[in-house]
Design an enzyme around this catalytic site. Structure first.
Site, PDB file in Angstrom:
ATOM      1  N   LYS A  18      11.551  -8.745   0.394  1.00  0.00           N
ATOM      2  CA  LYS A  18      12.601  -8.539   0.931  1.00  0.00           C
ATOM      3  C   LYS A  18      12.948  -8.452   2.342  1.00  0.00           C
ATOM      4  CE  LYS A  18      12.335  -4.524  -1.542  1.00  0.00           C
ATOM      5  NZ  LYS A  18      11.259  -4.695  -2.444  1.00  0.00           N
ATOM      6  N   ARG A  33      17.124   2.287  -5.492  1.00  0.00           N
ATOM      7  CA  ARG A  33      16.136   2.130  -6.557  1.00  0.00           C
ATOM      8  C   ARG A  33      16.146   2.834  -7.840  1.00  0.00           C
ATOM      9  NH1 ARG A  33      12.491   0.678  -2.017  1.00  0.00           N
ATOM     10  NH2 ARG A  33      10.300   0.277  -3.004  1.00  0.00           N
ATOM     11  N   ARG A  51      -1.278  -7.534   2.765  1.00  0.00           N
ATOM     12  CA  ARG A  51      -0.592  -6.679   3.865  1.00  0.00           C
ATOM     13  C   ARG A  51      -1.161  -5.321   4.003  1.00  0.00           C
ATOM     14  NH1 ARG A  51       5.534  -5.430   2.029  1.00  0.00           N
ATOM     15  NH2 ARG A  51       4.473  -3.659   1.117  1.00  0.00           N
ATOM     16  N   ARG A  89      -1.306  -0.312   5.947  1.00  0.00           N
ATOM     17  CA  ARG A  89      -0.256   0.637   5.133  1.00  0.00           C
ATOM     18  C   ARG A  89      -1.064   1.458   3.907  1.00  0.00           C
ATOM     19  NH1 ARG A  89       5.788  -1.682   3.231  1.00  0.00           N
ATOM     20  NH2 ARG A  89       5.454  -0.261   1.577  1.00  0.00           N
ATOM     21  N   ARG A 109       3.138   1.806  -8.061  1.00  0.00           N
ATOM     22  CA  ARG A 109       4.399   1.412  -7.749  1.00  0.00           C
ATOM     23  C   ARG A 109       5.229   0.566  -8.520  1.00  0.00           C
ATOM     24  NH1 ARG A 109       2.427  -0.336  -2.298  1.00  0.00           N
ATOM     25  NH2 ARG A 109       4.783  -1.190  -1.749  1.00  0.00           N
TER      26      ARG A 109
HETATM   27  P1  ADP Z   1       7.928  -1.847  -1.226  1.00  0.00           P
HETATM   28  O1  ADP Z   1       9.353  -2.709  -1.398  1.00  0.00           O
HETATM   29  O2  ADP Z   1       6.877  -2.789  -0.770  1.00  0.00           O
HETATM   30  O3  ADP Z   1       7.638  -0.649  -2.161  1.00  0.00           O
HETATM   31  P2  ADP Z   1       9.219  -0.129   0.883  1.00  0.00           P
HETATM   32  O4  ADP Z   1       9.085  -0.072   2.316  1.00  0.00           O
HETATM   33  O5  ADP Z   1      10.670  -0.760   0.287  1.00  0.00           O
HETATM   34  O6  ADP Z   1       8.187  -1.109  -0.016  1.00  0.00           O
HETATM   35  O7  ADP Z   1       9.319   1.379   0.222  1.00  0.00           O
HETATM   36  C1  ADP Z   1       7.986   2.195   0.343  1.00  0.00           C
HETATM   37  C2  ADP Z   1       8.058   3.618  -0.426  1.00  0.00           C
HETATM   38  O8  ADP Z   1       9.180   4.131   0.172  1.00  0.00           O
HETATM   39  C3  ADP Z   1       8.496   3.397  -1.903  1.00  0.00           C
HETATM   40  O9  ADP Z   1       7.398   3.184  -2.608  1.00  0.00           O
HETATM   41  C4  ADP Z   1       8.921   4.704  -2.113  1.00  0.00           C
HETATM   42  O10 ADP Z   1       7.935   5.915  -2.063  1.00  0.00           O
HETATM   43  C5  ADP Z   1       9.736   5.076  -0.616  1.00  0.00           C
HETATM   44  N1  ADP Z   1      11.332   4.631  -0.705  1.00  0.00           N
HETATM   45  C6  ADP Z   1      11.952   3.406  -0.245  1.00  0.00           C
HETATM   46  N2  ADP Z   1      13.235   3.389  -0.571  1.00  0.00           N
HETATM   47  C7  ADP Z   1      13.327   4.252  -1.455  1.00  0.00           C
HETATM   48  C8  ADP Z   1      14.591   4.620  -2.225  1.00  0.00           C
HETATM   49  N3  ADP Z   1      15.671   4.093  -2.106  1.00  0.00           N
HETATM   50  N4  ADP Z   1      14.501   5.687  -3.088  1.00  0.00           N
HETATM   51  C9  ADP Z   1      13.244   6.365  -3.181  1.00  0.00           C
HETATM   52  N5  ADP Z   1      12.040   6.207  -2.349  1.00  0.00           N
HETATM   53  C10 ADP Z   1      12.008   5.009  -1.659  1.00  0.00           C
END
Ligand code: ADP
Length: 194
Positions: free
Chosen positions: A14, A89, A128, A134, A145
């Site tokens: 993404k 999400r 990554r 990270r 996740r």
């Molecule tokens: P990835 O897509 O690799 O999981 P992101 O950077 O999108 O990485 O998200 C990392 C973390 O941030 C998620 O595992 C969650 O804990 C939190 N997060 C991100 N976006 C949301 C969301 N819309 N709602 C709840 N938690 C979120």
């Protein structure tokens, strides 16, 4: 306004594609994950609250995330459109977004979903984690996740299919070829609304 939701499991690409989509269509890119990580780095109150969820591989509570999105939309009223990356999400977040958009006569234009199998995702995320440090990119947390994605996020596929807004893109291949698949879909959308 063109409001694009970029959808897909962790590691599906993404962020990589959002940067290119943003350049080509002149949209405002917003990643909830990036935003939250910046808050954590800056040790803000929000960051401190979010950290305990993120580091366990869990979602940050809906209300907390929605406050961020609401102020984002409010602050950037003049833009061409948004790329929402990592939001919504959960079904609740999608409903909150629909409500907020309706209030200002806007709506989600389309949802582009990057499809990649879990073995490949795991490889990408481990790599990554090694490259970026990270904290949530380690095997146990990645598994968590995936589980959270399958239970809480994947129901959004039906939600947006029901609104006729859902498009899937095969997320394996070169970045250029995947980007080509993405632009085909977006360009067809623009051709149709003209
Ligand atoms: P990835 O897509 O690799 O999981 P992101 O950077 O999108 O990485 O998200 C990392 C973390 O941030 C998620 O595992 C969650 O804990 C939190 N997060 C991100 N976006 C949301 C969301 N819309 N709602 C709840 N938690 C979120």
């Amino acid at each position: 306004m063109f409001n694009l939701v970029l959808f897909g499991p962790p590691g599906s690409g993404k962020g990589t594609h959002a940067i290119r989509i943003k350049e080509k269509y002149n949209l405002f890119h917003f990643s909830t994950g990036e935003y939250l990580r910046a808050e954590i780095n800056n040790k803000t109150e929000l960051g401190l609250r979010a950290k305990e969820f993120i580091n366990k591989g869990n979602l940050v509570p809906d209300d907390l995330v929605f406050e961020i999105i609401e102020s984002l939309i409010e602050k950037h009223k003049g833009v061409n459109g948004f790329i929402l990356d990592g939001f919504p999400r959960t079904i609740i977040q999608a409903e909150q977004l629909d409500k907020a958009q309706t209030k200002i006569n806007e709506s989600v234009s389309m949802v582009l979903s990057l499809v990649v199998d879990e073995d490949e995702l795991m490889k990408r995320l481990i790599k990554r984690g090694e490259e970026t440090g990270r904290h949530d990119d380690n095997e146990a947390i990645i598994k968590r996740r995936f589980d959270v994605y399958n239970r809480q996020t994947s129901p959004l596929i039906e939600y947006y299919k029901n609104q006729d807004k859902y498009y899937e893109i095969y997320g394996l291949g070169s970045v250029d070829s995947i980007f080509g698949r993405i632009t085909n879909i977006i360009d067809a959308y623009f051709a149709n609304i003209k």
